[in-house]
Scaffold this active site. Structure first.
Site, mmCIF file in Angstrom:
data_model
loop_
_atom_site.group_PDB
_atom_site.id
_atom_site.type_symbol
_atom_site.label_atom_id
_atom_site.label_comp_id
_atom_site.label_asym_id
_atom_site.label_seq_id
_atom_site.Cartn_x
_atom_site.Cartn_y
_atom_site.Cartn_z
ATOM 1 N N ASP A 124 0.846 -1.185 0.000
ATOM 2 C CA ASP A 124 0.000 0.000 0.000
ATOM 3 C C ASP A 124 0.895 1.253 0.000
ATOM 4 O O ASP A 124 1.862 1.315 -0.753
ATOM 5 C CB ASP A 124 -0.957 -0.054 1.199
ATOM 6 C CG ASP A 124 -2.069 0.981 1.132
ATOM 7 O OD1 ASP A 124 -3.096 0.699 0.500
ATOM 8 O OD2 ASP A 124 -1.901 2.064 1.713
ATOM 9 N N TRP A 125 0.591 2.251 0.854
ATOM 10 C CA TRP A 125 1.403 3.464 0.886
ATOM 11 C C TRP A 125 2.820 3.210 1.375
ATOM 12 O O TRP A 125 3.724 4.030 1.169
ATOM 13 C CB TRP A 125 0.731 4.529 1.750
ATOM 14 C CG TRP A 125 -0.035 5.518 0.932
ATOM 15 C CD1 TRP A 125 -1.373 5.510 0.684
ATOM 16 C CD2 TRP A 125 0.490 6.652 0.234
ATOM 17 N NE1 TRP A 125 -1.721 6.569 -0.132
ATOM 18 C CE2 TRP A 125 -0.590 7.287 -0.412
ATOM 19 C CE3 TRP A 125 1.766 7.188 0.096
ATOM 20 C CZ2 TRP A 125 -0.433 8.437 -1.188
ATOM 21 C CZ3 TRP A 125 1.929 8.329 -0.679
ATOM 22 C CH2 TRP A 125 0.846 8.936 -1.310
ATOM 23 N N TRP A 170 -15.241 12.077 1.433
ATOM 24 C CA TRP A 170 -16.569 12.601 1.666
ATOM 25 C C TRP A 170 -17.375 11.889 2.742
ATOM 26 O O TRP A 170 -18.323 12.477 3.274
ATOM 27 C CB TRP A 170 -17.378 12.571 0.363
ATOM 28 C CG TRP A 170 -16.751 13.346 -0.746
ATOM 29 C CD1 TRP A 170 -16.219 12.864 -1.898
ATOM 30 C CD2 TRP A 170 -16.592 14.769 -0.804
ATOM 31 N NE1 TRP A 170 -15.730 13.880 -2.680
ATOM 32 C CE2 TRP A 170 -15.950 15.063 -2.032
ATOM 33 C CE3 TRP A 170 -16.926 15.814 0.052
ATOM 34 C CZ2 TRP A 170 -15.640 16.363 -2.419
ATOM 35 C CZ3 TRP A 170 -16.630 17.113 -0.328
ATOM 36 C CH2 TRP A 170 -15.986 17.381 -1.547
ATOM 37 N N ASP A 249 -7.180 -9.071 -3.766
ATOM 38 C CA ASP A 249 -7.152 -7.626 -3.579
ATOM 39 C C ASP A 249 -7.702 -6.944 -4.828
ATOM 40 O O ASP A 249 -7.064 -6.950 -5.884
ATOM 41 C CB ASP A 249 -5.729 -7.149 -3.297
ATOM 42 C CG ASP A 249 -5.664 -5.660 -3.017
ATOM 43 O OD1 ASP A 249 -6.734 -5.042 -2.847
ATOM 44 O OD2 ASP A 249 -4.556 -5.108 -2.962
ATOM 45 N N HIS A 278 -6.289 -7.223 0.603
ATOM 46 C CA HIS A 278 -5.355 -6.103 0.488
ATOM 47 C C HIS A 278 -4.335 -6.102 1.619
ATOM 48 O O HIS A 278 -3.146 -5.899 1.383
ATOM 49 C CB HIS A 278 -6.136 -4.790 0.468
ATOM 50 C CG HIS A 278 -5.284 -3.585 0.264
ATOM 51 N ND1 HIS A 278 -4.579 -3.361 -0.899
ATOM 52 C CD2 HIS A 278 -5.005 -2.526 1.090
ATOM 53 C CE1 HIS A 278 -3.910 -2.214 -0.799
ATOM 54 N NE2 HIS A 278 -4.145 -1.700 0.394
#
Length: 298
Positions: A124-125, A170, A249, A278
């Site tokens: 991931d990041w 959001w 994933d 993931h």
């Protein structure tokens, strides 16, 4: 910048993370703000370094099933919490974060510890930041093990990611523990969900987690030129580079195709598919550990 620090008592109820905390103080390179980075440091101090980097919206707790086995194999395992996550400090405003700032923060930490002979383990990041660190300081790294991540350099965002990006921006609710659980194949226990929620006592602490997806450099993101420069390094990278993506994933499945064959160091590696979602560290930690030991032991 205003900086928040999660109280230690928020982590007191976690009973499956037996690692002593370590801290380093870095200075933000833009305004000089002092920031505390938390990290796990296990195994022999003179052993080859394995750097385990987490992503969004987790913390180094994600690697709890992997740290011990890799350290027991003779490696020095370091697992930091990114700024904004875990036990590390958390700038309070979304505007305090940027992709470039995250890289600078982790570079300052890595240079302060003067880490060398590093095998990067990332997802991931952890890959978006970790791979950029490799590209900026290739002499400090000896190999890469990549799962469920990448180094985007523009182009359209995958539909699943675009939905996640909109949700993070959001949605009035952002239940981090449940988000991580939904990203696993096995599902997490209530205690594990609580452990992922622990760094974020209330919404004020979630600015970093909320803004992260907006920084992924798809489309015409400001970071695309920097990504392309990083790829120039990986186009010449001959050290071991192993891909072990997950089979379930929806966001990154098939992402290994962007590396295998393009990065010279992927040649001859035992690339494989791990079983899970993931957050593969939760679903197939043993398989991930086997990949790490394969590369770090070379």
């Amino acid at each position: 910048m205003k900086v928040l620090r999660t109280p230690d008592e928020a982590f007191a109820g976690i009973d499956d993370f037996p690692f002593a905390p370590h801290y380093a103080e870095i200075a933000d390179r833009q305004d000089g703000t002092a920031l505390r980075v938390h990290y796990v440091d296990e195994g022999p101090r003179d052993g080859p370094v394995v750097l385990m980097m987490h992503g969004e919206p987790s913390w180094c707790y994600l690697y709890r099933h992997m740290i011990g086995p890799v350290a027991a194999a003779g490696f020095r395992v370091l697992a930091p919490d990114l700024i904004g996550f875990g036990k590390s400090d958390k700038p309070a405003a979304k505007s305090d974060y940027s992709y470039a700032r995250h890289i600078a923060w982790m570079r300052s930490w890595l240079e302060q510890l003067d880490l060398k002979n590093i095998t990067l383990v990332c997802q991931d990041w952890g890959s978006l930041i970790g791979l950029r660190l490799v590209a900026e300081m290739p002499e400090r790294f000896s190999g890469v093990v990549l799962s469920n991540g990448g180094l985007p350099e523009g182009g359209p965002a995958p539909r699943a990611f675009a939905i996640w990006r909109a949700f993070s921006k959001w949605s009035p609710l952002f239940p981090i523990g449940k988000i991580v659980s939904a990203g696993t194949a096995r599902g997490l226990s209530q205690a594990e969900i609580a452990a992922y929620d622990a760094p974020f006592p209330d919404s004020r602490y979630k600015a970093g987690a909320r803004i992260f997806p907006s920084f992924v450099p798809f489309e015409n993101n400001v970071a695309v030129p920097d990504q392309k420069r990083a790829w120039q390094v990986f186009d010449q990278w001959t050290k071991p580079f192993l891909c072990c993506f997950a089979d379930q994933d929806k966001i990154t499945r098939g992402g290994e195709s962007r590396f295998i064959g393009r990065v010279p160091g992927t040649a001859g590696q035992n690339h494989r598919t791990l079983r899970g979602g993931h957050f593969i560290q939760e679903d197939d930690p043993q398989g991930f550990v086997e990949c790490v030991l394969e590369v770090a032991g070379k």
